[in-house]
Design a protein around this motif. Sequence first.
Motif, PDB file in Angstrom:
ATOM      1  N   TYR A  11     -43.791 -10.235 -20.510  1.00 27.86           N
ATOM      2  CA  TYR A  11     -42.493  -9.577 -20.399  1.00 27.86           C
ATOM      3  C   TYR A  11     -41.802 -10.185 -19.181  1.00 27.86           C
ATOM      4  O   TYR A  11     -42.385 -10.235 -18.072  1.00 27.86           O
ATOM      5  N   ASP A  34     -50.304   0.326 -19.830  1.00 24.97           N
ATOM      6  CA  ASP A  34     -48.921  -0.146 -19.746  1.00 24.97           C
ATOM      7  C   ASP A  34     -48.822  -1.666 -19.831  1.00 24.97           C
ATOM      8  O   ASP A  34     -47.710  -2.201 -19.943  1.00 24.97           O
ATOM      9  N   GLU A  39     -44.081  -3.940 -25.557  1.00 26.86           N
ATOM     10  CA  GLU A  39     -43.224  -2.758 -25.522  1.00 26.86           C
ATOM     11  C   GLU A  39     -43.586  -1.849 -24.352  1.00 26.86           C
ATOM     12  O   GLU A  39     -42.707  -1.328 -23.650  1.00 26.86           O
ATOM     13  N   ALA A  40     -44.893  -1.666 -24.130  1.00 30.92           N
ATOM     14  CA  ALA A  40     -45.327  -0.815 -23.019  1.00 30.92           C
ATOM     15  C   ALA A  40     -44.954  -1.439 -21.686  1.00 30.92           C
ATOM     16  O   ALA A  40     -44.526  -0.743 -20.749  1.00 30.92           O
ATOM     17  N   ARG A  43     -41.276  -0.933 -20.942  1.00 31.65           N
ATOM     18  CA  ARG A  43     -40.999   0.436 -20.469  1.00 31.65           C
ATOM     19  C   ARG A  43     -41.436   0.593 -19.015  1.00 31.65           C
ATOM     20  O   ARG A  43     -40.726   1.225 -18.208  1.00 31.65           O
ATOM     21  N   PHE A  44     -42.589   0.027 -18.669  1.00 31.76           N
ATOM     22  CA  PHE A  44     -43.087   0.146 -17.304  1.00 31.76           C
ATOM     23  C   PHE A  44     -42.167  -0.579 -16.325  1.00 31.76           C
ATOM     24  O   PHE A  44     -41.903  -0.070 -15.217  1.00 31.76           O
ATOM     25  N   GLN A  46     -39.050  -0.955 -16.460  1.00 31.21           N
ATOM     26  CA  GLN A  46     -37.863  -0.138 -16.251  1.00 31.21           C
ATOM     27  C   GLN A  46     -38.192   1.113 -15.438  1.00 31.21           C
ATOM     28  O   GLN A  46     -37.526   1.417 -14.446  1.00 31.21           O
ATOM     29  N   ALA A  47     -39.239   1.841 -15.848  1.00 31.37           N
ATOM     30  CA  ALA A  47     -39.557   3.118 -15.215  1.00 31.37           C
ATOM     31  C   ALA A  47     -40.020   2.959 -13.774  1.00 31.37           C
ATOM     32  O   ALA A  47     -39.749   3.819 -12.927  1.00 31.37           O
TER      33      ALA A  47
END
Length: 561
Positions: A11, A34, A39-40, A43-44, A46-47
């Motif tokens: 990513y 994560d 996909e995981a 998300r990580f 961003q979060a």
Amino acid sequence: MRIAWEGRELYCHISTKAGFDPVKTLYVCAPGADAASYEAAARFAQASGWREIAEQDGAVLVLPIVPHGWRAEDAGLLMKIYRGTRGSFPTQSGKSLYGRGGYLWCWETLIYAVGYEDGASFLGDASAACPSFFAAAALVGGVPQDYTPGERPSSHWLVENVSADYKTLNRELPVCLWLMVRERQEADAAVRYFNWSNGAQGPGCEEMFDDISATVYRAPDGGAAQVRISTGTFGPEPALARTVFSQLFERVIRWKNGPDGKLTPFMSRADFYASPRFALDSVVYGGRSYGFFVHVPEGLTAEQARGLPLVFSVHGRGEPAWMFAEKNGWDRLADETGAFLLAVPDSPENIWFLERDGGVFARMIDRLHSRYGIDRERVYLTGFSNGGMMTREAGTRYPQLFAALSPWNAPPAETWPGFAEGGWQMPCFIYLGDNDPVARGTEEPLLEQMLRANCCAAVRTAGGFVPDAIYNGENHYTAARGYTEGERFGTAVYRDAQGVPRVCVTVMKNMPHGAIHDESRAAWEFMRRYRRPGNGKAVETVPHTESTETECAKQKEERLK
């Protein structure tokens, strides 16, 4: 952005603000779940706040996908990813450094990593196995499990062909780490191991970084090598990411000036511009505004500095003046000696071209003479890499402006046609790295021109021009003369008919495309001998009877009276 590399997914986020400046590479080792899928990981990113940090800083963010968990991965994974992908990130801003083909420049000196939980343990093992790869790393909720790679020879990844006497082990390389754990004892083994690497002794000191307290163990030199320990409950929260970035990653760099680089304290762009250490000025030339930073020797006022010589230090391609200003030690040497004013000019889009930019030095000299009363007969031009090219080109195109030149690690560049034949004298101190693929082997044409210009009767053989003397760490670059890495110097000295050194070629041992502070000392020791009376073709020798350090110290003392 999804990137495929060596049969795995990564990513990545490429900042839309990245362009002409060097780019940080931020590696995030997310917790196992994560990091198990793209996909995981997205998300990580961003979060946790790291995507936004990378975007705002103009950085590249990389999260490796590890579907089989971090324990299944080799500790050298991040280094392999960097080597395989560093040139493959296309600009998202439409801006790209000249010569990069629309791709960003991810610097070896600006690599940072953060790990969480089992990702932190993996990153800790990577820090033991590849300690010279990162400028800094933060381990959140995990600690190293394997220190055995410390007994292996270093990767010396910045210099492929090291000298036979370079036998550094991984455990001997300084690091910059921040360990965040629940209980202090969890980090005891890591503290003992990495404190030994850093040479840190004593109980450490308590410091605050934003709202996080830490015990900090620093290397004896007080530089960037350190281990921080914070205890409490830490997780992948944006506030924590912002603190790690601003209080750690933006404060240290690993300069590429040896086989494993050198950790060095570093100011962010905002901090540099806010610092009173350098004054920003500008001139207009060819319809463009050129900024330049001026450093007056510490302890002197602008009035006390009147009449000092001027040293230009010109940055390389992709290296803005704010990053370059303190890199090679010219500012520290000015402080130590009180003997010269320093100017660090900035170029448009972080690259120099003679036809576009060469005439700007005359404008800057005029401005500095009007504001600081510099000695116009003692102006010296130095530069690194593309700045070294500009030193060669502008120095021979406008020789009336300069009393001596010192190009460092310069790629091939032409001297101005007719320079030597025109009767211009120009003392010149040339630097090269023995492992520099950019500049090594490019010195012969410049050397031939400079020998002719300076009336040096060097004999040419099949092996090149025969020098009149060789300076090294035993006979010249000694600790008594102020050098800390004199053993790395090998200088071929060429003298004129009066026996005065006029041209020098120095090859630095175990040196990639980089430089050390000692090089400024040697270049100044050479250049300061010369003045150009009336900006004419001849150069005169300025008499000096004492060592550089003693004499300059006396001059500074007189100015302070």
